[in-house]
Design a protein around this motif. Structure first.
Motif, PDB file in Angstrom:
ATOM      1  N   THR A 112       0.838  -1.207   0.000  1.00 55.00           N
ATOM      2  CA  THR A 112       0.000   0.000   0.000  1.00 55.00           C
ATOM      3  C   THR A 112       0.868   1.249   0.000  1.00 55.00           C
ATOM      4  O   THR A 112       0.607   2.202  -0.750  1.00 55.00           O
ATOM      5  N   ILE A 113       1.900   1.255   0.831  1.00 57.12           N
ATOM      6  CA  ILE A 113       2.809   2.408   0.874  1.00 57.12           C
ATOM      7  C   ILE A 113       3.461   2.616  -0.491  1.00 57.12           C
ATOM      8  O   ILE A 113       3.609   3.749  -0.961  1.00 57.12           O
ATOM      9  N   ALA A 114       3.858   1.509  -1.124  1.00 62.46           N
ATOM     10  CA  ALA A 114       4.550   1.590  -2.420  1.00 62.46           C
ATOM     11  C   ALA A 114       3.721   2.321  -3.467  1.00 62.46           C
ATOM     12  O   ALA A 114       4.275   2.996  -4.349  1.00 62.46           O
ATOM     13  N   ARG A 115       2.393   2.216  -3.360  1.00 63.46           N
ATOM     14  CA  ARG A 115       1.528   2.888  -4.345  1.00 63.46           C
ATOM     15  C   ARG A 115       1.601   4.404  -4.219  1.00 63.46           C
ATOM     16  O   ARG A 115       1.334   5.131  -5.179  1.00 63.46           O
ATOM     17  N   TYR A 116       1.942   4.872  -3.032  1.00 61.55           N
ATOM     18  CA  TYR A 116       1.954   6.321  -2.788  1.00 61.55           C
ATOM     19  C   TYR A 116       3.340   6.857  -2.467  1.00 61.55           C
ATOM     20  O   TYR A 116       3.498   8.040  -2.155  1.00 61.55           O
ATOM     21  N   LEU A 117       4.352   6.010  -2.547  1.00 59.91           N
ATOM     22  CA  LEU A 117       5.711   6.399  -2.175  1.00 59.91           C
ATOM     23  C   LEU A 117       6.230   7.510  -3.089  1.00 59.91           C
ATOM     24  O   LEU A 117       6.050   7.474  -4.302  1.00 59.91           O
ATOM     25  N   ARG A 118       6.887   8.478  -2.477  1.00 58.89           N
ATOM     26  CA  ARG A 118       7.493   9.577  -3.236  1.00 58.89           C
ATOM     27  C   ARG A 118       8.888   9.864  -2.693  1.00 58.89           C
ATOM     28  O   ARG A 118       9.260   9.377  -1.614  1.00 58.89           O
ATOM     29  N   LYS A 119       9.631  10.644  -3.439  1.00 61.90           N
ATOM     30  CA  LYS A 119      10.996  10.972  -3.030  1.00 61.90           C
ATOM     31  C   LYS A 119      11.006  11.725  -1.697  1.00 61.90           C
ATOM     32  O   LYS A 119      10.139  12.555  -1.433  1.00 61.90           O
ATOM     33  N   GLY A 120      12.014  11.396  -0.896  1.00 68.47           N
ATOM     34  CA  GLY A 120      12.224  12.127   0.349  1.00 68.47           C
ATOM     35  C   GLY A 120      11.511  11.561   1.556  1.00 68.47           C
ATOM     36  O   GLY A 120      11.763  12.000   2.684  1.00 68.47           O
ATOM     37  N   GLN A 121      10.623  10.591   1.381  1.00 66.06           N
ATOM     38  CA  GLN A 121       9.890  10.030   2.515  1.00 66.06           C
ATOM     39  C   GLN A 121      10.761   9.081   3.343  1.00 66.06           C
ATOM     40  O   GLN A 121      11.749   8.532   2.854  1.00 66.06           O
ATOM     41  N   LEU A 122      10.367   8.918   4.601  1.00 67.50           N
ATOM     42  CA  LEU A 122      10.958   7.918   5.483  1.00 67.50           C
ATOM     43  C   LEU A 122       9.926   6.836   5.745  1.00 67.50           C
ATOM     44  O   LEU A 122       8.771   7.135   6.077  1.00 67.50           O
ATOM     45  N   VAL A 123      10.326   5.578   5.596  1.00 70.43           N
ATOM     46  CA  VAL A 123       9.475   4.442   5.951  1.00 70.43           C
ATOM     47  C   VAL A 123      10.189   3.670   7.050  1.00 70.43           C
ATOM     48  O   VAL A 123      11.312   3.180   6.844  1.00 70.43           O
ATOM     49  N   ALA A 124       9.567   3.584   8.222  1.00 71.90           N
ATOM     50  CA  ALA A 124      10.172   2.891   9.365  1.00 71.90           C
ATOM     51  C   ALA A 124       9.233   1.800   9.855  1.00 71.90           C
ATOM     52  O   ALA A 124       8.042   2.047  10.058  1.00 71.90           O
ATOM     53  N   LEU A 125       9.769   0.608  10.029  1.00 75.44           N
ATOM     54  CA  LEU A 125       8.996  -0.521  10.549  1.00 75.44           C
ATOM     55  C   LEU A 125       9.273  -0.686  12.036  1.00 75.44           C
ATOM     56  O   LEU A 125      10.421  -0.625  12.466  1.00 75.44           O
ATOM     57  N   GLU A 126       8.212  -0.902  12.828  1.00 76.86           N
ATOM     58  CA  GLU A 126       8.378  -1.168  14.255  1.00 76.86           C
ATOM     59  C   GLU A 126       7.942  -2.578  14.633  1.00 76.86           C
ATOM     60  O   GLU A 126       8.270  -3.065  15.708  1.00 76.86           O
ATOM     61  N   SER A 127       7.202  -3.250  13.774  1.00 74.49           N
ATOM     62  CA  SER A 127       6.687  -4.584  14.068  1.00 74.49           C
ATOM     63  C   SER A 127       7.832  -5.586  14.199  1.00 74.49           C
ATOM     64  O   SER A 127       8.735  -5.619  13.368  1.00 74.49           O
TER      65      SER A 127
END
Length: 435
Positions: A112-127
């Protein structure tokens, strides 16, 4: 302005995916720090409750949610991820029926994130997950659109360390381990968490961060299994395990007290070790300590029910048809969290034997909707003198502070105590049996 500076100035927009026991406290901390936060969840009921300024988690006061004010928006609309600068994933990582990792929630969220991903974003997993989830599985999905981790967007892992209703530590006061895919990813993720926690602990990679959480929980699982095994042995030998532990912990070095119980509960210790066990197979390695500990801890509900049968048999009663009152459905004291609670397995085993089962839990008014126990649909009964007297046997599974142990002992005919709670409360009685 780059993302690091936007985080420092509190201009960065934070998105939390998964508004449960991990995600909701993060929402509150980021709002308190001055960030605008969007909370994402697939459950519209949760979103509606939060929109009213209410809480569905007992130990999280609704006042904290209301204090977030206009800084917080809860939504089921994941297209709003396109407007978020820092995305934090806090979704479940359960086991399947074969006790193998089920990463469906993490990977579906990543898609889902990949569909809206853009330059400069941070994606952090906590699970909590096995080493390699972030920089292998997630990275591959996120890069499918052409953007590259470490170059076009930031990727990190920072394991949650929540302990529901812990009076001594909270989200903001527990040090936060952070690992990034690259040094720049780490720098940005560290800046984000530095804004809400007392200290961050940077490590060299996402795999080290993933492994850190596993070690923490495996350490606890193995040591709890050890005292659970000793509890069974000492019970046969007529030795009180809790007295043994109290004596052993007077040693000022080389010993840390762990306590036995009816089995493991919560979303971490019963599950997380098996993520490493599964991953180890790729390296032709058998995690024997983890598997043995898992076997011992998983077998504890069976031991409790066997003990119940022995106690009833000694009184000339069969387990089948006996009225059994279970005290405590939550997995730990003073919380409403039933995830992986050993009480669920104990209730199921009792029902299978033909016992008439009721339960009381001041924190869990209704017990239903559990993935592995769909047949359990019960409501908490009152802890009255009549209910205590009518039960052939009580099982104390969760030692809530609200329980009046003297009252319970006075009116109950027979009690199996899996937590040593009556002894801790100074009650010595022939009615109470250890389990």
């Amino acid at each position: 302005m780059d993302l690091g500076k936007r985080i420092q100035s509190k201009e960065a927009r934070v998105g939390i995916i998964g508004l449960g026991y991990v995600g909701l406290p993060l929402v509150i901390e980021f709002c308190k720090a001055g960030f605008n936060v969007t909370g994402f969840d697939v459950d519209p009921k949760k979103v509606a409750v939060l929109a009213r300024g209410e809480s569905y988690i007992e130990h999280i006061d609704a006042a904290h949610i209301r204090q977030c004010g206009t800084r917080f928006l809860a939504t089921t609309d994941f297209s709003k991820l396109a407007d978020i600068d820092c995305i934090v994933i806090c979704v479940p990582t359960p086991l399947n029926k074969n006790r193998e990792p089920n990463l469906a929630y993490v990977l579906d969220t990543t898609r889902t994130i990949a569909r809206y991903l853009r330059k400069g974003q941070l994606v952090a997993l906590e699970s909590t997950t096995y080493p390699g989830t972030t920089d292998e599985d997630m990275k591959e999905i996120l890069e499918n659109g052409g953007l590259k981790a470490g170059k076009d967007f930031h990727l990190a892992f920072s394991p949650e360390r929540e302990d529901p209703n812990n009076k001594d530590f909270s989200t903001s006061t527990i040090p936060k381990v952070v690992g990034g895919y690259t040094e720049q990813c780490l720098k940005v993720a560290k800046a984000l968490y530095d804004s809400i926690v007392v200290s961050t602990v940077p490590v060299s990679s996402t795999k080290v961060a993933e492994s850190t959480k596993l070690l923490e929980n495996i350490y606890r699982a193995v040591n709890i299994a050890l005292v659970n095994e000793l509890k069974i042995l000492f019970d046969r030998m007529g030795i009180d395990i809790w007295e043994v532990i109290d004596a052993a912990k007077t040693k000022p070095f080389g010993f840390q007290a762990f306590y036995p119980g009816p089995g493991l509960g919560g979303h971490c210790i019963p599950i997380d070790p098996f993520y490493l066990t599964w991953k180890a197979r790729e390296y032709d390695f058998s995690t024997r300590f983890i598997e043995l500990a898992g076997q011992i801890n998983t077998d504890m509900p069976y031991y409790v029910v066997e003990k119940v049968g022995e106690v009833l048999n000694a009184k000339g009663k069969a387990l089948k048809g006996s009225k059994v009152l279970v005290l405590g459905m939550a997995y730990k004291k003073d919380v409403d969290d039933q995830r992986e609670s050993p009480a669920l397995m104990i209730v199921e085993l009792l029902l299978q034997t033909g016992a008439e089962v009721t339960y009381n839990d001041p924190h869990v008014p209704v017990c239903q909707g559990h993935r592995h126990y769909p047949e359990i649909n019960m409501k908490s009964v009152g802890l009255t003198e009549d209910n205590l007297k009518e039960a052939d046997l009580l099982i104390l599974v969760t030692d809530h502070s609200a329980y009046d142990y003297a009252f319970i002992e006075r009116h109950a005919g027979c009690i199996v105590d899996t937590r040593g709670a009556f002894r801790k409360n100074g009650i010595k009685s022939e009615k109470v049996y250890r389990a």
